[in-house]
Design an enzyme around this catalytic site. Sequence first.
Site, PDB file in Angstrom:
ATOM      1  N   CYS A  99       0.827  -1.203   0.000  1.00  0.00           N
ATOM      2  CA  CYS A  99       0.000   0.000   0.000  1.00  0.00           C
ATOM      3  C   CYS A  99       0.862   1.253   0.000  1.00  0.00           C
ATOM      4  O   CYS A  99       0.581   2.221  -0.712  1.00  0.00           O
ATOM      5  CB  CYS A  99      -0.928  -0.007   1.207  1.00  0.00           C
ATOM      6  SG  CYS A  99      -2.076   1.387   1.283  1.00  0.00           S
TER       7      CYS A  99
ATOM      8  N   CYS B 145      -6.609  -4.020   6.911  1.00  0.00           N
ATOM      9  CA  CYS B 145      -7.825  -3.198   6.923  1.00  0.00           C
ATOM     10  C   CYS B 145      -8.931  -3.782   6.051  1.00  0.00           C
ATOM     11  O   CYS B 145     -10.114  -3.576   6.338  1.00  0.00           O
ATOM     12  CB  CYS B 145      -7.498  -1.777   6.485  1.00  0.00           C
ATOM     13  SG  CYS B 145      -6.986  -1.606   4.757  1.00  0.00           S
TER      14      CYS B 145
END
Length: 375
Positions: free
Chosen positions: A109, A208
Amino acid sequence: MTDTPATRLKVLAAMSGGVDSAVAAARAAEAGHDVTGVHLALSANPQSFRTGARGCCTIEDSRDARRAADVIGIPFYVWDLAERFREDVVEDFIAEYRAGRTPNPCLRCNEKIKFAALLDKALALGFDAVCTGHYASVVRTPDGGRELHRSADLSKDQSYVLGVLDERQLAHAMFPLGDTRATKAEIRAEAERRGLAVARKPDSHDICFIADGDTQGFLARHLGSAEGDIVDETGHKVGTHQGAHGFTVGQRRGLRIGHPAPDGKPRYVLDISPVDNRVTVGPVEALDVTELTAIRPRWCGAPPTGPGDYTAQLRAHGGETPVTAELVDGALRVRFAEPVRGVAPGQAVVLYDGPRVVGSATIATTTRGLATRSA
């Protein structure tokens, strides 16, 4: 990013909705920079992401980020990067497990979203830098280059997950928390003094985009379940499983082997073979890795020009170990001074020269004694 107080930059502050990014944005604004806050919407269905203490990408988090920006007194926007996140992070995570590797989605990410998609968009819009709440430092060299260094507080250091950043990206990165030796309690106290409601918000944890925290269940939904064999080092079947993707190298618990090893000692996952859906287990000593080869190296500055002595970090919260490393035909070959355990293809190895991050690469193969493991 190291700048004199007289240098006023146009800064885009990535605000996750947590306390670290809020304090980082506040510090950047207080330093006199022209700061704009942005929250990244990373899911087409934010309710599917974790909530409360376990998330960083929910509707709740975007609201917390907006309230923090209002208190700081900076403009605030929400940018939709859900499609890019799905392609570059979520699908990569699934594909890596399908291939029998163990990925780090947070590192991916940072590479693909926060310092590629976000930074590229920020520069196109005329911003000078992207500010985040990471604990690391960017140091300017005498020749004007940039180096990534560990945080001043090693207990909070996050340079491992930033080891994918190249020098161009570092030239536009700002980490206001990296030079502080403040404890997390002191950062929260600072947020409290600034009137930021996120001061007492718990930290986010884990992945997440897996809403319930059940990684094996998530992988089973995307990769399916298929019974396979658990075998020992000789190839003798000792059990079965419902999908090789549910295991990681070095795993001890959850093997569900019905009978103990001949010596009565615990067995650990040594190898995962997605081709024949087979998991190999054995004694802990068989996990000793003496050497690895890593691909797709990314350098935080100039690449090494020959064999050198460094330290290596193999996981986000792991320690350092002395190594000798060199580039061979575009791949990074790392030899450990002492054997290490828990090393799996797909993980990242990050090299350090003292506090300086040299670069990062993705582990492709590992050597244990005379045996080489690959994915």
